[in-house]
Design a protein around this motif. Structure first.
Motif, mmCIF file in Angstrom:
data_model
loop_
_atom_site.group_PDB
_atom_site.id
_atom_site.type_symbol
_atom_site.label_atom_id
_atom_site.label_comp_id
_atom_site.label_asym_id
_atom_site.label_seq_id
_atom_site.Cartn_x
_atom_site.Cartn_y
_atom_site.Cartn_z
ATOM 1 N N GLY A 117 1.000 -1.270 -0.082
ATOM 2 C CA GLY A 117 0.358 0.203 0.213
ATOM 3 C C GLY A 117 0.502 1.692 -0.266
ATOM 4 N N TYR A 144 -3.797 7.511 7.629
ATOM 5 C CA TYR A 144 -2.882 6.978 7.262
ATOM 6 C C TYR A 144 -2.624 6.359 5.863
ATOM 7 C CZ TYR A 144 1.103 3.278 7.631
ATOM 8 O OH TYR A 144 2.606 3.133 7.358
ATOM 9 N N GLY A 146 0.821 4.617 4.386
ATOM 10 C CA GLY A 146 1.531 3.768 4.172
ATOM 11 C C GLY A 146 2.792 4.465 5.026
ATOM 12 N N ASN A 210 -7.588 4.365 10.270
ATOM 13 C CA ASN A 210 -5.971 4.945 10.766
ATOM 14 C C ASN A 210 -6.130 5.309 11.850
ATOM 15 O OD1 ASN A 210 -4.091 2.342 9.835
ATOM 16 N ND2 ASN A 210 -4.956 3.333 7.727
ATOM 17 N N ASP A 238 -7.522 6.749 -0.917
ATOM 18 C CA ASP A 238 -6.692 5.500 -0.685
ATOM 19 C C ASP A 238 -8.275 4.664 -0.169
ATOM 20 O OD1 ASP A 238 -4.933 3.018 0.281
ATOM 21 O OD2 ASP A 238 -4.067 4.732 1.793
ATOM 22 N N LYS A 266 -3.643 -4.898 0.963
ATOM 23 C CA LYS A 266 -4.614 -5.986 1.160
ATOM 24 C C LYS A 266 -5.374 -6.530 0.996
ATOM 25 C CE LYS A 266 -3.567 -2.681 5.892
ATOM 26 N NZ LYS A 266 -3.877 -1.324 5.531
HETATM 27 C C1 PLP Z 1 -2.223 -0.448 5.205
HETATM 28 C C2 PLP Z 1 -2.464 0.649 4.784
HETATM 29 C C3 PLP Z 1 -2.105 1.473 3.829
HETATM 30 C C4 PLP Z 1 -0.474 0.955 3.657
HETATM 31 O O1 PLP Z 1 -0.066 0.018 3.338
HETATM 32 P P1 PLP Z 1 1.363 -1.677 2.986
HETATM 33 O O2 PLP Z 1 0.703 -2.469 2.226
HETATM 34 O O3 PLP Z 1 1.000 -1.297 4.504
HETATM 35 O O4 PLP Z 1 2.625 -1.169 2.799
HETATM 36 C C5 PLP Z 1 -1.868 2.838 2.676
HETATM 37 N N1 PLP Z 1 -2.905 3.180 3.533
HETATM 38 C C6 PLP Z 1 -3.853 2.668 4.575
HETATM 39 C C7 PLP Z 1 -5.524 3.253 4.980
HETATM 40 C C8 PLP Z 1 -3.701 1.634 4.600
HETATM 41 O O5 PLP Z 1 -4.640 1.296 5.445
#
Ligand code: PLP
Length: 428
Positions: A117, A144, A146, A210, A238, A266
């Motif tokens: 992500g 959040y 990343g 987050n 996102d 995810k």
């Molecule tokens: C988990 C997450 C990310 C980052 O993803 P990773 O695979 O851990 O790098 C980015 N944006 C959101 C909304 C997230 O929950």
């Protein structure tokens, strides 16, 4: 509950891995306890190194939406592995995956696969800058995206919109181009646009997961859509958590809004390390080798991840009742928790949005980062350990979400509500 083995492994882990873990939240620091080391997962449950079983509400932070090791996904994986894991050359399944995603998500024409992500949001922002020719990005406090340098910011003091780094090692010069606004506050965003005409994009979690669970108000999202169109900036959703979770078409489908770009992760990897970013054709065609925005990845679109991801999306697409079932389960948890909160008189609120929940130890309404900061994180820490000892694996921090999976049973739900009552009682 005995967790001696986890404790021993952790003692070894801290010698070789910073903090003993490969992602900070797993250290369980926010809940004043040590991490639990997991050996396996099946359906709604996971098992730790001491043989304890937990009903799992983390679900690998979302990917285990069908439960762990679901046979509908795992089926046929041996055949894929037998052929080789990665070639650094294109494979047909990448095309199928891209097509599946384009067909599933409102407004997007093309997809580029990446490995996390973090990579997805980083690349999407580069593309937005390349496409608009502008430099600045608006993000929201508490969202959040990343661990990219430019997005690891919080708002400065007072009404100042310029972000300040939330991590050592992030130069001020990098976050100068990141502006931070209040979530669910359209006027704040309007003010920033009035002051600045160099804004390439707004990036946000349309359903924030987050800072605990805070869905965006509908008017807020529609407002952002209109504003970005007027000002020539891109709207980036996102959907790394919300995509394929709250609905097959993510928040774009639920709210009925088409963003210019969207980021995923995810769920789309079915548990493998995957991310993706997507957008309208004219935007995505600016990416190398078609256009001038460079982005690459040795393992991007690797066949094992594509297989598990594509299978997950297929199951979710073909069985739309999975979504209504998950929502029904989340509603049962919400109702049970609510009753328990009333019974015990604990100062807490349960927030639910479709199949996600957060139990906030504080009083709502929760609309933004400032609101959730008033929660009693110490109470959450105690509550977490009480639940853990009763075989319930909650997110190990107040500002995270519980993820409901399709595998969750009625019995699991009853057990969770019962544990919740006892845990809340122990806090009085
Ligand atoms: C988990 C997450 C990310 C980052 O993803 P990773 O695979 O851990 O790098 C980015 N944006 C959101 C909304 C997230 O929950």
């Amino acid at each position: 509950m005995n967790r001696e083995n986890s404790k021993k492994i952790f003692e070894e882990a801290v010698k070789y891995i910073p903090g003993g873990v490969n992602s900070p939240v797993r250290a369980f620091k926010a809940v004043d306890t040590g991490p639990v080391f997991i050996t396996r997962g099946y359906g709604s449950k996971i098992e730790d190194e001491d043989g304890n079983e937990y009903i799992d509400y983390i679900g690998s932070w979302g990917p285990a939406i069908l439960g762990h090791n679901d046979e509908r996904i795992v089926d046929g994986i041996e055949n894929v592995i037998e052929r080789g894991f990665s070639f650094g050359l294109p494979t047909k399944i990448e095309v199928e995956m891209a097509k599946k995603m384009v067909e599933s998500y409102p407004g997007i024409d093309m997809v580029r696969m990446v490995n996390s992500g973090t990579e997805a949001t980083m690349s999407a922002i580069r593309v937005a800058r390349g496409f608009t020719g502008k430099n600045k990005v608006i993000k929201f406090e508490g969202c959040y995206h990343g661990h990219n340098d430019s997005l690891l910011v919080k708002s400065g003091s007072g009404t100042i919109t310029y972000g300040v780094p939330t991590s050592l090692g992030v130069p001020e010069a990098i976050v100068e181009n990141t502006l931070v606004c209040r979530y669910n506050d359209l006027d704040d965003v309007k003010r920033v646009f009035d002051e600045d005409d160099d804004i390439a994009a707004i990036i946000l979690e349309p359903v924030a997961g987050n800072m605990g669970l805070i869905p965006a108000d509908k008017e807020f999202l529609f407002g952002l859509r209109k504003l970005t169109e007027e000002k020539g900036a891109l709207l980036i959703f996102d959907e790394v958590i919300s995509g394929y979770r709250i609905a097959y078409g993510g928040a774009a489908e639920v709210y009925g809004i088409k963003p210019d770009m969207a980021c995923f992760g995810k769920i789309i990897g079915g548990g493998m390390p995957v991310g993706a970013y997507a957008g309208r054709r004219e935007i995505m065609e600016i990416i190398s080798p078609e256009g001038g925005v460079y982005q690459a990845g040795t393992l991007s679109g690797n066949p094992v991840a594509m297989h598990l991801g594509l299978k997950s999306l297929n199951v979710l697409e073909k069985n739309s009742e999975i979504y209504s079932n998950m929502i029904e389960k989340a509603e049962m948890l919400e109702a049970g928790f609510k009753e328990n909160i009333e019974k015990t008189g604990i100062r807490a609120s349960i927030v639910r949005y479709r199949n996600m929940l957060t139990l906030f130890f504080g009083e709502g309404p929760f609309k933004n980062y400032d609101d959730v900061q008033r929660c009693d994180t110490k109470a959450y820490a105690k509550y977490f350990v009480e639940m853990l000892d009763r075989g319930i694996m909650l997110p190990p921090a107040q500002f995270e979400c519980m993820f409901v999976s399709d595998a969750l049973t009625r019995e699991d739900i009853d057990k969770t509500i019962e544990a919740n009552l006892e845990a809340l009682k122990s806090l009085i």
